[in-house]
Design an enzyme around this catalytic site. Structure first.
Site, PDB file in Angstrom:
ATOM      1  CG  ASP A  14      -2.191   0.755   1.057  1.00 43.40           C
ATOM      2  OD1 ASP A  14      -2.332   1.421   0.020  1.00 43.40           O
ATOM      3  OD2 ASP A  14      -3.059   0.703   1.939  1.00 43.40           O
ATOM      4  CG  HIS A 207      -5.469   5.147   4.102  1.00 43.52           C
ATOM      5  ND1 HIS A 207      -4.338   5.321   3.345  1.00 43.52           N
ATOM      6  CD2 HIS A 207      -5.874   3.889   3.867  1.00 43.52           C
ATOM      7  CE1 HIS A 207      -4.088   4.208   2.660  1.00 43.52           C
ATOM      8  NE2 HIS A 207      -5.015   3.317   2.965  1.00 43.52           N
ATOM      9  CB  CYS A 238      -5.333   4.738  -2.775  1.00 42.07           C
ATOM     10  SG  CYS A 238      -6.064   3.763  -4.113  1.00 42.07           S
TER      11      CYS A 238
HETATM   12  N1  COA Z   1      -1.034  -9.136 -13.656  1.00 39.28           N
HETATM   13  C1  COA Z   1      -0.330  -8.745 -14.733  1.00 39.28           C
HETATM   14  N2  COA Z   1      -0.885  -8.345 -15.889  1.00 39.28           N
HETATM   15  C2  COA Z   1      -2.233  -8.376 -15.937  1.00 39.28           C
HETATM   16  C3  COA Z   1      -3.020  -8.791 -14.877  1.00 39.28           C
HETATM   17  C4  COA Z   1      -2.381  -9.177 -13.681  1.00 39.28           C
HETATM   18  N3  COA Z   1      -3.056  -9.571 -12.612  1.00 39.28           N
HETATM   19  N4  COA Z   1      -4.310  -8.714 -15.237  1.00 39.28           N
HETATM   20  C5  COA Z   1      -4.329  -8.263 -16.486  1.00 39.28           C
HETATM   21  N5  COA Z   1      -3.072  -8.057 -16.923  1.00 39.28           N
HETATM   22  C6  COA Z   1      -2.629  -7.548 -18.211  1.00 39.28           C
HETATM   23  C7  COA Z   1      -3.350  -8.171 -19.391  1.00 39.28           C
HETATM   24  O1  COA Z   1      -2.674  -9.336 -19.771  1.00 39.28           O
HETATM   25  C8  COA Z   1      -3.211  -7.085 -20.413  1.00 39.28           C
HETATM   26  O2  COA Z   1      -1.904  -7.055 -20.931  1.00 39.28           O
HETATM   27  P1  COA Z   1      -1.588  -6.584 -22.423  1.00 39.28           P
HETATM   28  O3  COA Z   1      -2.049  -5.149 -22.527  1.00 39.28           O
HETATM   29  O4  COA Z   1      -0.110  -6.733 -22.529  1.00 39.28           O
HETATM   30  O5  COA Z   1      -2.386  -7.499 -23.272  1.00 39.28           O
HETATM   31  C9  COA Z   1      -3.370  -5.819 -19.612  1.00 39.28           C
HETATM   32  O6  COA Z   1      -2.958  -6.165 -18.274  1.00 39.28           O
HETATM   33  C10 COA Z   1      -4.769  -5.291 -19.586  1.00 39.28           C
HETATM   34  O7  COA Z   1      -5.628  -6.304 -19.147  1.00 39.28           O
HETATM   35  P2  COA Z   1      -7.202  -6.158 -19.150  1.00 39.28           P
HETATM   36  O8  COA Z   1      -7.774  -7.476 -18.756  1.00 39.28           O
HETATM   37  O9  COA Z   1      -7.656  -5.526 -20.430  1.00 39.28           O
HETATM   38  O10 COA Z   1      -7.502  -5.241 -17.954  1.00 39.28           O
HETATM   39  P3  COA Z   1      -7.409  -3.688 -17.686  1.00 39.28           P
HETATM   40  O11 COA Z   1      -6.475  -2.946 -18.546  1.00 39.28           O
HETATM   41  O12 COA Z   1      -8.799  -3.222 -17.560  1.00 39.28           O
HETATM   42  O13 COA Z   1      -6.757  -3.759 -16.215  1.00 39.28           O
HETATM   43  C11 COA Z   1      -6.435  -4.758 -14.059  1.00 39.28           C
HETATM   44  C12 COA Z   1      -7.396  -4.510 -15.193  1.00 39.28           C
HETATM   45  C13 COA Z   1      -7.239  -5.326 -12.911  1.00 39.28           C
HETATM   46  C14 COA Z   1      -5.380  -5.721 -14.477  1.00 39.28           C
HETATM   47  C15 COA Z   1      -5.763  -3.402 -13.648  1.00 39.28           C
HETATM   48  O14 COA Z   1      -6.725  -2.402 -13.575  1.00 39.28           O
HETATM   49  C16 COA Z   1      -5.020  -3.516 -12.361  1.00 39.28           C
HETATM   50  O15 COA Z   1      -4.037  -4.192 -12.264  1.00 39.28           O
HETATM   51  N6  COA Z   1      -5.476  -2.791 -11.350  1.00 39.28           N
HETATM   52  C17 COA Z   1      -4.841  -2.855 -10.043  1.00 39.28           C
HETATM   53  C18 COA Z   1      -5.272  -1.707  -9.240  1.00 39.28           C
HETATM   54  C19 COA Z   1      -4.584  -1.692  -7.895  1.00 39.28           C
HETATM   55  O16 COA Z   1      -3.564  -2.280  -7.626  1.00 39.28           O
HETATM   56  N7  COA Z   1      -5.193  -0.931  -7.004  1.00 39.28           N
HETATM   57  C20 COA Z   1      -4.665  -0.747  -5.693  1.00 39.28           C
HETATM   58  C21 COA Z   1      -5.132  -1.758  -4.765  1.00 39.28           C
HETATM   59  S1  COA Z   1      -6.633  -1.405  -4.009  1.00 39.28           S
HETATM   60 ZN    ZN Z   2      -4.949   1.463   1.980  1.00 39.43          ZN
END
Ligand code: COA
Ligand code: ZN
Length: 307
Positions: A14, A207, A238
């Site tokens: 975080d 937080h 965040c």
């Molecule tokens: N780890 C690594 N790569 C990932 C993944 C994961 N868990 N999930 C998806 N991807 C990759 C896909 O393979 C794709 O790759 P490419 O562009 O090379 O083909 C790309 O990420 C996009 O994937 P997609 O399924 O279209 O999702 P998105 O772009 O809508 O992203 C998440 C969705 C969930 C992957 C992304 O929003 C994310 O990682 N969010 C995390 C947010 C976070 O950490 N918040 C803080 C915590 S509360």
């Molecule tokens: Zn937090």
């Protein structure tokens, strides 16, 4: 009621995800090693998310393979989807965390899915984790207020918690992602969670945006909660929630609870050392509400002038 407080140190995930300066693998390991040396029992080490969404977590796979003290420390990692779960499994993660934000907009900003889609994704991930023999806890985020949709009803948060528990979540973590909660809301919402699921299955994540975090910790303690997410030096924020400040500082919670007769197993001097490591990584001073007081204690102990 147990007097032991279980601290889950979240600076490595975080905290670091919110820092703009890139932190390399050696830096993250130095931070985790310092937290381990301070006696921390549980550490959220990283997240298996898209490196495009959170570049700081791109080396999660490598990091997990090099964690210290794995027999003693309960490590966890956040996973947003099944792809993340597969990566976590390959890295031999034993405990994962799914994140369900309480509002539509926050889920869309965080992982690009609606609330309904995120619920389904979390349930699928919890089920798959269970099949792999991994523990899965569930965060319910923006549980008091959402930066986009405003106040969140306790009843809808409880409904989400029920669904995560029914899906098989080992634990619910109520997260005040933007630091908007007050102690009375904490008592009502988290108190009800404790009634429904038992204190063993409820954890709190605050937080400190408005300086209320310690009061919220106290309120959660009074309704029986003994597990808290905290971050050394208050590192955190965040990237998807504008205005959110860092997590409640580990040293603040340790100092408060130890002085009130609870035990954490964590050494404040060790935490101070971990904060210095974190400061070296981020390049600016860190510390919670107790920082000035702790500085004076350090000076007294080392015989320095107090001026
Ligand atoms: N780890 C690594 N790569 C990932 C993944 C994961 N868990 N999930 C998806 N991807 C990759 C896909 O393979 C794709 O790759 P490419 O562009 O090379 O083909 C790309 O990420 C996009 O994937 P997609 O399924 O279209 O999702 P998105 O772009 O809508 O992203 C998440 C969705 C969930 C992957 C992304 O929003 C994310 O990682 N969010 C995390 C947010 C976070 O950490 N918040 C803080 C915590 S509360
Ligand atoms: Zn937090």
């Amino acid at each position: 009621m147990t007097q032991h407080i279980f601290i889950n140190e979240v600076a490595a995930r975080d905290g670091i995800q919110a820092i703009h300066t890139p932190i390399n693998l050696a830096g993250k390991l130095a931070l985790i090693n310092a937290c381990a040396a301070a006696g921390v029992q549980a550490i959220e080490a990283c997240s298996f998310v898209s490196p495009k969404a959170v570049p700081q977590m791109a080396d999660a796979d490598e990091l997990f393979a090099q964690l210290p003290d794995t027999d003693r420390i309960q490590y966890s990692a956040l996973v947003p989807n099944l792809r993340g779960l597969e990566r976590a499994r390959a890295a031999a993660v034993q405990e994962i965390a799914v994140v369900l934000c309480a509002t539509d907009t926050m889920n869309l900003r965080n992982i690009g899915l609606s609330l309904a889609q995120t619920i389904a994704m979390c349930i699928d991930t919890i089920h798959a984790a269970e099949q792999y023999g991994m523990r899965a806890k569930a965060y319910v985020s923006v549980a008091f207020e959402c930066p986009y949709e405003g106040l969140v009803q306790a009843s809808s948060v409880l409904d989400l918690c029920d669904r995560m528990i029914q899906a098989g979540a080992s634990e619910i973590v109520i997260a005040d992602t933007i630091g908007a909660a007050n102690p009375r809301q904490v008592k009502d919402l988290i108190g009800e969670c404790v009634k429904r699921y038992g204190a063993q299955r409820v954890s709190a994540h605050f937080h400190d945006t408005r300086g209320f975090a310690l009061a919220n910790v106290w309120s959660a303690l009074e309704v029986g909660v003994r597990k808290f997410d905290t971050s050394i030096g208050g590192l955190g924020g965040c990237p998807f929630a504008p205005g959110a400040a860092g997590n409640v500082a580990t040293e603040d919670v340790v100092l408060l609870t130890e002085q009130c007769g609870f035990s954490t197993g964590i050494d404040i001097a060790g935490l101070r050392q971990a904060i210095r490591v974190a400061e070296g990584l981020v390049g600016y001073p860190l510390g919670g509400r107790t920082r000035a007081w702790l500085d004076v204690q350090d000076k007294k102990q080392t015989g320095q002038k107090l001026s």
